[in-house]
Design a protein around this motif. Structure first.
Motif, PDB file in Angstrom:
ATOM      1  N   LEU A  23      40.777  89.156 -20.338  1.00  9.61           N
ATOM      2  CA  LEU A  23      42.002  89.025 -21.124  1.00  9.61           C
ATOM      3  C   LEU A  23      41.894  89.667 -22.497  1.00  9.61           C
ATOM      4  CD1 LEU A  23      42.817  85.293 -20.302  1.00  9.61           C
ATOM      5  CD2 LEU A  23      43.795  87.332 -19.240  1.00  9.61           C
ATOM      6  N   ALA A  24      40.762  89.493 -23.164  1.00 11.23           N
ATOM      7  CA  ALA A  24      40.580  90.018 -24.517  1.00 11.23           C
ATOM      8  C   ALA A  24      39.084  90.020 -24.824  1.00 11.23           C
ATOM      9  CB  ALA A  24      41.336  89.170 -25.538  1.00 11.23           C
ATOM     10  N   ARG A  25      38.731  90.644 -25.953  1.00 10.15           N
ATOM     11  CA  ARG A  25      37.323  90.682 -26.350  1.00 10.15           C
ATOM     12  C   ARG A  25      37.188  90.399 -27.836  1.00 10.15           C
ATOM     13  NH1 ARG A  25      32.834  95.465 -25.106  1.00 10.15           N
ATOM     14  NH2 ARG A  25      31.026  94.048 -25.058  1.00 10.15           N
ATOM     15  N   LEU A  26      36.248  89.513 -28.177  1.00 13.39           N
ATOM     16  CA  LEU A  26      36.004  89.161 -29.564  1.00 13.39           C
ATOM     17  C   LEU A  26      35.147  90.235 -30.231  1.00 13.39           C
ATOM     18  CD1 LEU A  26      35.163  85.363 -29.101  1.00 13.39           C
ATOM     19  CD2 LEU A  26      37.339  86.357 -29.825  1.00 13.39           C
ATOM     20  N   PRO A  27      35.328  90.450 -31.538  1.00 11.81           N
ATOM     21  CA  PRO A  27      34.532  91.472 -32.237  1.00 11.81           C
ATOM     22  C   PRO A  27      33.082  91.029 -32.423  1.00 11.81           C
ATOM     23  CG  PRO A  27      35.932  90.286 -33.780  1.00 11.81           C
ATOM     24  CD  PRO A  27      36.331  89.826 -32.410  1.00 11.81           C
ATOM     25  N   ASP A  28      32.225  91.969 -32.734  1.00 13.30           N
ATOM     26  CA  ASP A  28      30.822  91.661 -33.013  1.00 13.30           C
ATOM     27  C   ASP A  28      30.725  90.684 -34.179  1.00 13.30           C
ATOM     28  OD1 ASP A  28      29.852  93.318 -31.034  1.00 13.30           O
ATOM     29  OD2 ASP A  28      29.743  95.077 -32.350  1.00 13.30           O
ATOM     30  N   GLY A  29      29.764  89.769 -34.094  1.00 10.68           N
ATOM     31  CA  GLY A  29      29.576  88.777 -35.132  1.00 10.68           C
ATOM     32  C   GLY A  29      30.428  87.541 -34.937  1.00 10.68           C
ATOM     33  N   MET A  30      31.332  87.563 -33.971  1.00 10.74           N
ATOM     34  CA  MET A  30      32.202  86.420 -33.685  1.00 10.74           C
ATOM     35  C   MET A  30      32.117  86.039 -32.214  1.00 10.74           C
ATOM     36  SD  MET A  30      35.597  87.214 -35.962  1.00 10.74           S
ATOM     37  CE  MET A  30      35.524  87.233 -37.752  1.00 10.74           C
ATOM     38  N   ARG A  31      30.931  86.132 -31.662  1.00 12.63           N
ATOM     39  CA  ARG A  31      30.724  85.839 -30.252  1.00 12.63           C
ATOM     40  C   ARG A  31      29.749  84.681 -30.097  1.00 12.63           C
ATOM     41  NH1 ARG A  31      29.968  92.216 -28.432  1.00 12.63           N
ATOM     42  NH2 ARG A  31      32.124  92.850 -28.955  1.00 12.63           N
ATOM     43  N   PRO A  32      29.927  83.835 -29.079  1.00 11.63           N
ATOM     44  CA  PRO A  32      29.049  82.668 -28.906  1.00 11.63           C
ATOM     45  C   PRO A  32      27.661  83.064 -28.420  1.00 11.63           C
ATOM     46  CG  PRO A  32      30.556  82.840 -27.056  1.00 11.63           C
ATOM     47  CD  PRO A  32      30.974  83.907 -28.031  1.00 11.63           C
TER      48      PRO A  32
END
Length: 307
Positions: A23-32
C-alpha cells in the motif's frame, strides 16, 4: 502515520505467493525494527463495486483490516475478505527506539510531549488460550501483562488490536492500579478467545498525571542505594522462601525458561509480599537494560554486607 489511503487488502497475506498488495512505504529512519501488525479501519464503497443501497444510492460499509509494517518500510494489509476501500493509516503508531520489555515480544515506549506522558506499546503477546468459555460469557477480564509505574494509565480505556489469525481482532482494556510502584496492567476483555496471538502494536494512551513527574531514566542510582534496596529485597525472599533460588523457581520463573520479563517479575513481587516500587527495583536488577532477569541477577551478592 496520518491520512487516508485508497487501496486493496486481499483475504490472504502470503507475500511468497504474490497474495500481498503493498500500500505504501515509510521513509528511511522511520521504519520498525521488527514486523508489526495493526488493527485499522477501512471504509468500503459498495457503489464503486456495482452494489447500491435500497434507495439507489451508494452506501459505505466500515470494517476492520490488519496492516503489516515490515522493517523495509512497506505497509501491506489483509482482511476477512478481499477488500478495496479507504484505509485509515493513523492506526500505524510505533517507536523506533529500543523500549522496555514487558512480556513475550511486547515492549513499552514512553515519551513526554508538552507536559503529557504518552505510552505506546508494540509487539505481540504469544499464543495462549484461556479455555474458560463460561467466564468469557460473563465477560470476565483476563490479565495479559503488568505495566511499570511510569506507564500508569490515566483511566480505564478500551482498544481494538489485531490478532495473529486472518480477520481476528481483540478487545483490550487498560487497568488502573492505586498501589504505589505499580502501573496497573492490560486486560483481555473480549467474549470468546480461541487460541491466538495478540498484537498490541498501535496501542497509544496518555499516562496518569501523577506519574508524569517520574524520571524516564531510572537507572542512575548510586551504588550504595542500589546495594541497600536489592539487599532488602533479597532478605525478604530469604525470610519467605529460605533463599532467592527457591523464590526464583516458585514465584518468578514458574515456566522454567531461565529468565523472566517485567510482567512475570511484577507478579512474583506481588506474591512475595513486596510493597516497594517494582519498576525501580527492576531497573536496579536489570542494570544493562536487557529487558529480562535471570537467577544470577536476582541472587547476585546474596548475603553480602555493605561495602
Amino acid at each position: 502515520c496520518r491520512g487516508i489511503l485508497v487501496g486493496a487488502c486481499p483475504q490472504e497475506h502470503a507475500p511468497e505467493s504474490g497474495r500481498s498488495i503493498l500500500l505504501a512505504r515509510l521513509p528511511d529512519g522511520m521504519r520498525p525494527r521488527h514486523a508489526l501488525q495493526f488493527a485499522a479501519q477501512c471504509e468500503e464503497l459498495d457503489g464503486a463495486r456495482g452494489r447500491m443501497a435500497a434507495d439507489g444510492h451508494s452506501s459505505i460499509r466500515s470494517h476492520l483490516v490488519t496492516l503489516i509494517v515490515t522493517p523495509d518500510g512497506w505497509i501491506s494489509g489483509f482482511g476477512l475478505r478481499d477488500t478495496e476501500g479507504a484505509v485509515d493509516l493513523s492506526a500505524v503508531r510505533f517507536s523506533t527506539s529500543r523500549g522496555m520489555a514487558l512480556t513475550d515480544a511486547v515492549r513499552a515506549h514512553v515519551c513526554d510531549v508538552s507536559g503529557d506522558r504518552m505510552v505506546v506499546l508494540q509487539g505481540p503477546v504469544a499464543e495462549r488460550q484461556f479455555g474458560d468459555y463460561r467466564a468469557c460469557s460473563r465477560h470476565c477480564s483476563r490479565l495479559l501483562l503488568e505495566l511499570p509505574e511510569i506507564c500508569q494509565p490515566q483511566h480505564e480505556q478500551a482498544f481494538i488490536v489485531a490478532g495473529g489469525r486472518n480477520g481476528g481482532f481483540h478487545l483490550i482494556r487498560t487497568k488502573f492500579s492505586p498501589h504505589v510502584g505499580s502501573g496497573g496492567g492490560l486486560e483481555w476483555a473480549d467474549c470468546v478467545y480461541n487460541r491466538d496471538s495478540i498484537h498490541l502494536s498501535g496501542l497509544l494512551y496518555r499516562a496518569a498525571p501523577q506519574v508524569a513527574q517520574l524520571p524516564l531514566d531510572i537507572n542512575d542510582w548510586i551504588p550504595m542505594k542500589r546495594f541497600v534496596v536489592v539487599r532488602d529485597f533479597q532478605n525478604l525472599l530469604q525470610r519467605k522462601f529460605t533463599s532467592c533460588e527457591v523464590a526464583w523457581h516458585r514465584v518468578f520463573d514458574v515456566s522454567g525458561r531461565g529468565h523472566v520479563d517485567f510482567s512475570e517479575f511484577a507478579q512474583g513481587c506481588k506474591i512475595s509480599g513486596f510493597c516497594g516500587n517494582v519498576t525501580r527495583l527492576w531497573s536496579m536488577l536489570d542494570e544493562h537494560g536487557r529487558g529480562q532477569l535471570t537467577l544470577h541477577d536476582l541472587s547476585a551478592n546474596e548475603g553480602a554486607r555493605e561495602p
